[in-house]
Design a protein around this motif. Structure first.
Motif, PDB file in Angstrom:
ATOM      1  N   CYS A   1      17.756  -2.047 -40.609  1.00 21.49           N
ATOM      2  CA  CYS A   1      19.084  -1.998 -41.227  1.00 21.49           C
ATOM      3  C   CYS A   1      19.304  -3.174 -42.158  1.00 21.49           C
ATOM      4  CB  CYS A   1      20.172  -1.962 -40.156  1.00 21.49           C
ATOM      5  SG  CYS A   1      20.466  -3.568 -39.348  1.00 21.49           S
ATOM      6  N   GLY A   2      18.465  -4.202 -42.034  1.00 27.33           N
ATOM      7  CA  GLY A   2      18.571  -5.371 -42.895  1.00 27.33           C
ATOM      8  C   GLY A   2      19.520  -6.437 -42.370  1.00 27.33           C
TER       9      GLY A   2
ATOM     10  N   LEU B   1      26.897   6.600 -30.415  1.00 28.85           N
ATOM     11  CA  LEU B   1      27.621   5.601 -31.207  1.00 28.85           C
ATOM     12  C   LEU B   1      27.687   5.977 -32.685  1.00 28.85           C
ATOM     13  CD1 LEU B   1      26.411   2.171 -29.729  1.00 28.85           C
ATOM     14  CD2 LEU B   1      28.335   3.597 -29.038  1.00 28.85           C
ATOM     15  N   GLY B   2      26.999   7.070 -33.053  1.00 29.37           N
ATOM     16  CA  GLY B   2      27.018   7.517 -34.452  1.00 29.37           C
ATOM     17  C   GLY B   2      26.276   6.596 -35.391  1.00 29.37           C
ATOM     18  N   VAL B   3      25.251   5.907 -34.871  1.00 33.42           N
ATOM     19  CA  VAL B   3      24.464   5.010 -35.726  1.00 33.42           C
ATOM     20  C   VAL B   3      22.970   5.307 -35.570  1.00 33.42           C
ATOM     21  CG1 VAL B   3      26.158   3.132 -35.659  1.00 33.42           C
ATOM     22  CG2 VAL B   3      24.306   3.185 -33.967  1.00 33.42           C
ATOM     23  N   SER B   4      22.228   4.837 -36.542  1.00 30.13           N
ATOM     24  CA  SER B   4      20.774   4.858 -36.429  1.00 30.13           C
ATOM     25  C   SER B   4      20.326   3.482 -35.961  1.00 30.13           C
ATOM     26  CB  SER B   4      20.133   5.181 -37.777  1.00 30.13           C
ATOM     27  OG  SER B   4      20.593   6.428 -38.239  1.00 30.13           O
ATOM     28  N   GLY B   5      19.225   3.472 -35.249  1.00 31.96           N
ATOM     29  CA  GLY B   5      18.734   2.212 -34.685  1.00 31.96           C
ATOM     30  C   GLY B   5      17.443   1.773 -35.346  1.00 31.96           C
TER      31      GLY B   5
ATOM     32  N   GLU C   1      20.187  -3.435 -28.057  1.00 30.40           N
ATOM     33  CA  GLU C   1      21.447  -2.774 -27.677  1.00 30.40           C
ATOM     34  C   GLU C   1      21.296  -1.273 -27.447  1.00 30.40           C
ATOM     35  OE1 GLU C   1      23.998  -4.515 -26.903  1.00 30.40           O
ATOM     36  OE2 GLU C   1      23.598  -6.439 -27.845  1.00 30.40           O
ATOM     37  N   ALA C   2      20.213  -0.880 -26.812  1.00 25.96           N
ATOM     38  CA  ALA C   2      20.039   0.537 -26.474  1.00 25.96           C
ATOM     39  C   ALA C   2      20.726   0.874 -25.151  1.00 25.96           C
ATOM     40  CB  ALA C   2      18.552   0.893 -26.417  1.00 25.96           C
ATOM     41  N   ARG C   3      21.088  -0.135 -24.387  1.00 26.36           N
ATOM     42  CA  ARG C   3      22.014  -0.018 -23.252  1.00 26.36           C
ATOM     43  C   ARG C   3      21.459   0.756 -22.045  1.00 26.36           C
ATOM     44  NH1 ARG C   3      23.862   1.705 -27.717  1.00 26.36           N
ATOM     45  NH2 ARG C   3      24.401   3.811 -26.995  1.00 26.36           N
TER      46      ARG C   3
ATOM     47  N   ILE D   1      24.511  -1.725 -35.016  1.00 29.92           N
ATOM     48  CA  ILE D   1      25.716  -1.068 -34.479  1.00 29.92           C
ATOM     49  C   ILE D   1      26.944  -1.570 -35.234  1.00 29.92           C
ATOM     50  CG2 ILE D   1      27.154  -0.780 -32.427  1.00 29.92           C
ATOM     51  CD1 ILE D   1      24.563  -0.999 -30.764  1.00 29.92           C
ATOM     52  N   LYS D   2      27.087  -2.874 -35.312  1.00 26.12           N
ATOM     53  CA  LYS D   2      28.221  -3.449 -36.021  1.00 26.12           C
ATOM     54  C   LYS D   2      28.177  -3.056 -37.511  1.00 26.12           C
ATOM     55  CE  LYS D   2      30.633  -7.824 -36.461  1.00 26.12           C
ATOM     56  NZ  LYS D   2      30.478  -9.266 -36.415  1.00 26.12           N
ATOM     57  N   ALA D   3      26.972  -2.967 -38.056  1.00 28.01           N
ATOM     58  CA  ALA D   3      26.827  -2.632 -39.474  1.00 28.01           C
ATOM     59  C   ALA D   3      27.074  -1.137 -39.738  1.00 28.01           C
ATOM     60  CB  ALA D   3      25.430  -3.029 -39.958  1.00 28.01           C
ATOM     61  N   GLY D   4      27.128  -0.327 -38.680  1.00 29.96           N
ATOM     62  CA  GLY D   4      27.303   1.117 -38.868  1.00 29.96           C
ATOM     63  C   GLY D   4      26.162   1.745 -39.653  1.00 29.96           C
ATOM     64  N   PHE D   5      24.950   1.256 -39.375  1.00 35.40           N
ATOM     65  CA  PHE D   5      23.778   1.729 -40.126  1.00 35.40           C
ATOM     66  C   PHE D   5      23.503   3.200 -39.862  1.00 35.40           C
ATOM     67  CE2 PHE D   5      19.044   2.246 -40.030  1.00 35.40           C
ATOM     68  CZ  PHE D   5      18.853   2.223 -41.403  1.00 35.40           C
TER      69      PHE D   5
END
Ligand code: FES
Length: 230
Positions: A208-209, A175-179, A111-113, A222-226
């Motif tokens: 992220c696990g 997106l304010g997340v780490s990948g 999901e790097a888009r 992304i969904k996890a907000g990692f």
């Protein structure tokens, strides 16, 4: 392109971290976006002193990210490797365009888009008789960190970007997340039973696990907000 040394290796451990050996460089990168929020490139933002052998968090909960602090054992992390050992070729769909072919292993998407611009990579492939569309299609496929996409010239074969052997900690500021961990340059990865995964120029490993395709990233961060604030 300089390949990895024989000592460079990443071992997935059972319900535990990634053990990295052979002095693999560890760097930080972020996804660059344009005014429309589309992913357009990468920027290296720093490096992390890691040494010859180090352990990277795989459960997502270490207080010492990106390194493991044994929190996985306290929290009872289930790191079961689900991905299996199918080759990239076995996992890929093929999309043909004029003089080109796109290989697409959707299950590997992180999901790097990078494939969203100009109507999307699948549509661009069909327009590759236009040199601009062809250039953009090849660029989008090459920017994909997980190697979900491989662009091939029907006459010249697959095109891969030059990537120095290294591990990049991905940040996705828009997106304010780490990948994921972006494994670059053909570094060997072995599962918890010491069975090798296919060696590829680029893959992304979950840190992220939450991935449902462990050890590979499936975009669930992304969904996890990692976040890795380190
Ligand atoms: S880092 Fe992407 S799914 Fe875990």
């Amino acid at each position: 392109m300089k390949g990895p040394t024989e000592r460079m290796r990443i071992s997935v451990t059972e319900d535990g971290p990634y053990v990295v050996s052979g002095g693999v460089p560890l760097v930080c990168v972020e996804i660059l976006t344009n005014a429309d929020g589309e992913s357009i490139g990468w920027r290296e933002t720093g490096s992390v002193e890691a040494g010859d052998r180090y352990r990277l968090c795989r459960c997502g909960h270490s207080e010492d990210k990106p390194f493991c602090d044994m929190t996985h054992a306290v929290e009872g992390f289930d790191g079961t490797e689900i991905a299996g050992h199918e080759s990239y070729a076995e996992q890929s769909a093929l999309i043909d365009g004029p003089g080109v072919r796109l290989h697409d292993a959707r299950r590997l998407c992180a999901e790097a888009r990078f494939c969203d611009r100009a109507g999307g990579l699948w549509n661009l492939i069909e327009r590759c008789d236009d040199p601009d569309a062809r250039t953009l299609a090849e660029e989008q496929a090459a920017l994909c960190p997980s190697g979900r996409y491989v662009f091939a010239d029907v006459a010249g074969g697959p095109r891969e970007p030059d990537l120095e052997p290294s591990i990049a900690l991905v940040d996705d500021p828009s997106l304010g997340v780490s990948g994921p961990l972006w494994i670059r340059g053909g570094i060997a990865i072995v599962d918890a039973d010491d069975v090798a995964y296919e060696v590829r120029n680029r893959v992304t490993l979950c840190r992220c696990g939450s991935s449902a395709n462990k050890p590979f990233c499936d975009g669930s961060h992304i969904k996890a907000g990692f976040r890795d604030e380190g």
